[in-house]
Design an enzyme around this catalytic site. Structure first.
Site, PDB file in Angstrom:
ATOM      1  N   ASP A 129     -29.086  12.061 -28.342  1.00  0.00           N
ATOM      2  CA  ASP A 129     -28.033  12.942 -28.822  1.00  0.00           C
ATOM      3  C   ASP A 129     -28.449  14.416 -28.723  1.00  0.00           C
ATOM      4  OD1 ASP A 129     -25.421  12.819 -30.359  1.00  0.00           O
ATOM      5  OD2 ASP A 129     -26.588  14.016 -31.760  1.00  0.00           O
ATOM      6  N   GLU A 134     -28.100  13.578 -23.759  1.00  0.00           N
ATOM      7  CA  GLU A 134     -26.782  14.206 -23.822  1.00  0.00           C
ATOM      8  C   GLU A 134     -27.017  15.711 -23.742  1.00  0.00           C
ATOM      9  OE1 GLU A 134     -22.911  14.649 -26.723  1.00  0.00           O
ATOM     10  OE2 GLU A 134     -24.927  14.713 -27.505  1.00  0.00           O
TER      11      GLU A 134
HETATM   12  C1  NOJ Z   1     -22.988  14.400 -30.075  1.00  0.00           C
HETATM   13  C2  NOJ Z   1     -22.370  13.100 -30.442  1.00  0.00           C
HETATM   14  O1  NOJ Z   1     -21.942  12.455 -29.284  1.00  0.00           O
HETATM   15  C3  NOJ Z   1     -21.248  13.418 -31.388  1.00  0.00           C
HETATM   16  O2  NOJ Z   1     -20.443  12.314 -31.660  1.00  0.00           O
HETATM   17  C4  NOJ Z   1     -21.847  13.980 -32.647  1.00  0.00           C
HETATM   18  O3  NOJ Z   1     -20.811  14.410 -33.506  1.00  0.00           O
HETATM   19  C5  NOJ Z   1     -22.765  15.161 -32.356  1.00  0.00           C
HETATM   20  N1  NOJ Z   1     -23.610  14.952 -31.221  1.00  0.00           N
HETATM   21  C6  NOJ Z   1     -23.656  15.423 -33.531  1.00  0.00           C
HETATM   22  O4  NOJ Z   1     -24.596  14.387 -33.631  1.00  0.00           O
END
Ligand code: NOJ
Length: 591
Positions: A234, A288
């Site tokens: 993440d 990500e």
């Molecule tokens: C990215 C995640 O995909 C999302 O769902 C989340 O709200 C944020 N990061 C914070 O963790």
């Protein structure tokens, strides 16, 4: 229109369910072969997949009960969004205990059963690693906020902030949060601010502290030792904060993620994580990469750097939209979309590896966003996007329900939503009079993350077979009677059956994995036509990105030779060089 899936039985029958991986060390078209390069990944959002105990919330036993469905779909890897203990301020992306399963989702024994079931079916599981921040209810933060001298104080980022002559306190800098308002909250107990790029209940960890890093590596080992095959990480480029954290300039405030991401120590942390943990297992890592441009991608995924295997770059999925705050559905053109994939093919080298995706739990549904979800076009349109995602270069990531062509939900009022980002944005935008409620809600209905989070549509029974509760945590899309897995199972022309055939085709065709990609017609406003070539083998993919039919003449050297997969029969073609493509039609040929 009469849609028919055409599958050349003789060719497809010869394809095995799993790719024939080339022998280790022997490069394929210059690429080092890896299982995660050849896999199709399927993301499960546990809250919305399948409820097994009637509480209206999806859970791990529910996922286990659907493993045969996933195996039949042909995916090789399941990515599970956070399943850890959490107070759910952000649906599990706020972790209270990294070694415990969220009560609503089940127990550790349920997790073990799920993992065993996945392995038994020759699939793998990757889990979400959320370590830029924790929940404010995580024991580290509970300790950290107790006193300025607590041993855990330095696990988070605390600053005194500024004090005006009249005693007014203001945050240390002007950082905005992804979820509206300031990224700093003053904690009265110790009278200091803590940083949270996301909600106030998601304090950012201080990665400069080696003890934090050791804790993270330890929890990674805990799950890898259990048998998971890696992580989706993440917002990983955010873990190293900008030096000194000065105010963002007016220019930087237009796109804060670009300023927040890829801080000075990111490479050092990722290399350490790779050296201490990832390199010891046969795993995969996909970061990500919010705030990361294509030009920065090599510096995260080049295999000589020993950091990450792949990242999600958002250029395509966010086309015309912002990656920050409440956005609008932007306009985009096909040449712009093609230019993104063309740029990836140019910039990424044989040492890099890419991902291909247009959906996840943070974005609206593909057909509604990029295509046309009207009754007449939804099916070919969903097939077209799946065709593209599964034949472009990079590991494809599908999101639950894509294989059914699920659509956006008809959101009307604020109460229809669950997402904290919408609720915070409403307060920040509407309640302060910046935008009218009607305009805000109209825009959010098209871009909201909740569009992707409505429950999976399994069948036409009440609540789409997702739950026996009359109150699922988020409403089921009212179109479930027409769009659901059971109905699609029995329809040979369904999106589901098409995606199964497509995954099977890709799994048996290394050219779709390691082959070169060439865009044949970058400027064509309606057609995306490209080849994938591996040695003497060449495949041609032609896709009509519009609701109007098109006569498309192939470049001279190419012929539409053997049709492998399409919606329509090709018997009506005048020649093998001019194709009559129907609305949103896609085809795959072998040259
Ligand atoms: C990215 C995640 O995909 C999302 O769902 C989340 O709200 C944020 N990061 C914070 O963790």
């Amino acid at each position: 229109m009469f849609w028919r899936m055409l599958l050349k039985a003789s060719i497809v029958a010869a394809l095995s369910a799993f790719p024939a991986a080339a022998p280790a060390q022997q490069l394929v078209n210059g690429y080092e072969p890896k299982w995660w390069k050849e896999a199709v990944v399927y993301q499960v959002y546990p809250r919305s997949f399948q409820d097994s105990n009637g509480d209206g919330i999806g859970d791990l036993p529910g996922i286990t009960s659907r493993l045969d469905y996933l195996q039949k779909l042909g995916v090789a890897v399941i990515w599970l969004s956070p399943h850890f203990d959490s107070p759910n301020a952000d649906n599990g992306y706020d972790i209270r205990d990294y070694r415990k399963v969220m009560t609503e989702f089940g127990t550790m024994a349920d997790f073990d059963t799920l993992l065993a079931g996945i392995k038994q079916r020759h699939m793998r599981l990757i889990i979400d690693l959320v370590v830029n921040h924790t929940s404010d209810e995580n024991k580290w933060f509970v300790e950290s906020r107790r006193s300025r001298t607590n041993p855990y104080r330095d696990f988070y980022i605390w600053r005194p902030g500024k004090t005006a002559p009249d005693g007014t306190r203001t945050p240390p800098n002007n950082y905005p949060s992804y979820f509206s308002g300031s990224a700093w909250t003053l904690d009265p107990k110790t009278n200091e601010y803590y940083l949270h790029y996301f909600a106030a209940k998601q304090p950012d960890l201080n990665w400069t502290n080696p003890k934090v890093r050791e804790e993270v590596y330890s929890l990674m080992r805990f799950w890898l030792d259990k048998g998971v095959s890696g992580f989706r990480m993440d917002v990983i480029p955010l873990i190293s904060k900008p030096t000194g954290m000065p105010d963002l300039t007016a220019e930087q405030l237009k796109a804060p993620p670009n300023a927040y991401a890829n801080g000075p120590h990111l490479a050092e942390y990722l290399r350490e994580m790779n050296h201490d943990v990832l390199s010891k297992y046969d795993d995969m890592s996909v970061g990500e990469a919010t705030g990361t441009t294509l030009a920065q991608e090599n510096s995260l995924v080049d295999d000589r750097r020993h950091e990450l295997n792949m990242i999600f770059n958002f250029d395509a999925i966010k086309l015309g939209r912002s990656d920050f705050g409440p956005s609008q559905l932007g306009s985009w053109s096909l040449p712009e979309l093609k230019a993104i994939y063309d740029a990836h093919a140019t910039v990424l080298t044989k040492h890099d590896w890419d991902t291909v995706f247009l959906s996840n739990h943070d974005n609206p549904r593909i057909v509604s966003t990029f295509g046309n979800d009207s009754q007449a076009t939804r099916v070919p349109c969903a097939k077209l996007f799946e065709t593209m995602i599964l034949t472009l270069r990079g590991t494809p990531f599908l999101y639950e329900g894509d294989e059914l062509g699920m659509t956006d939900y008809p959101f009307k009022k604020l109460e229809d939503y669950d997402d904290i980002s919408i609720k915070n944005a409403y307060k920040a935008e509407v309640e302060t009079g910046k935008i009218s409620a009607a305009d805000f809600l109209a825009a959010q209905a098209k871009v909201s993350r909740d569009n992707a989070r409505t429950p999976m549509q399994w069948n036409s029974s009440p609540e789409a077979g997702f739950t026996t509760s009359a109150h699922p945590w988020l409403a089921v899309n009212p179109n479930y009677k027409q769009i659901n897995a059971e109905q699609e199972e029995s329809d040979s022309a369904s999106v589901l059956n098409y995606v199964r055939a497509l995954i099977k085709l890709r799994a048996g065709t290394l050219a779709f994995v390691y082959g070169d990609f060439k865009d044949l017609d970058p400027q064509h406003p309606q057609v995306f036509a490209y080849t994938r070539t591996l040695g003497k083998e060449q495949y041609l993919v032609v896709e009509n990105f519009s609701s109007s039919p098109v006569h498309y003449t192939l470049p001279e050297s190419l012929k539409a030779a053997t049709l492998l997969l399409s919606d329509l029969p090709d018997s009506h073609e005048a020649s093998t060089s001019t194709l009559n493509l129907g609305a949103w039609e896609s085809r795959i040929y072998k040259q």
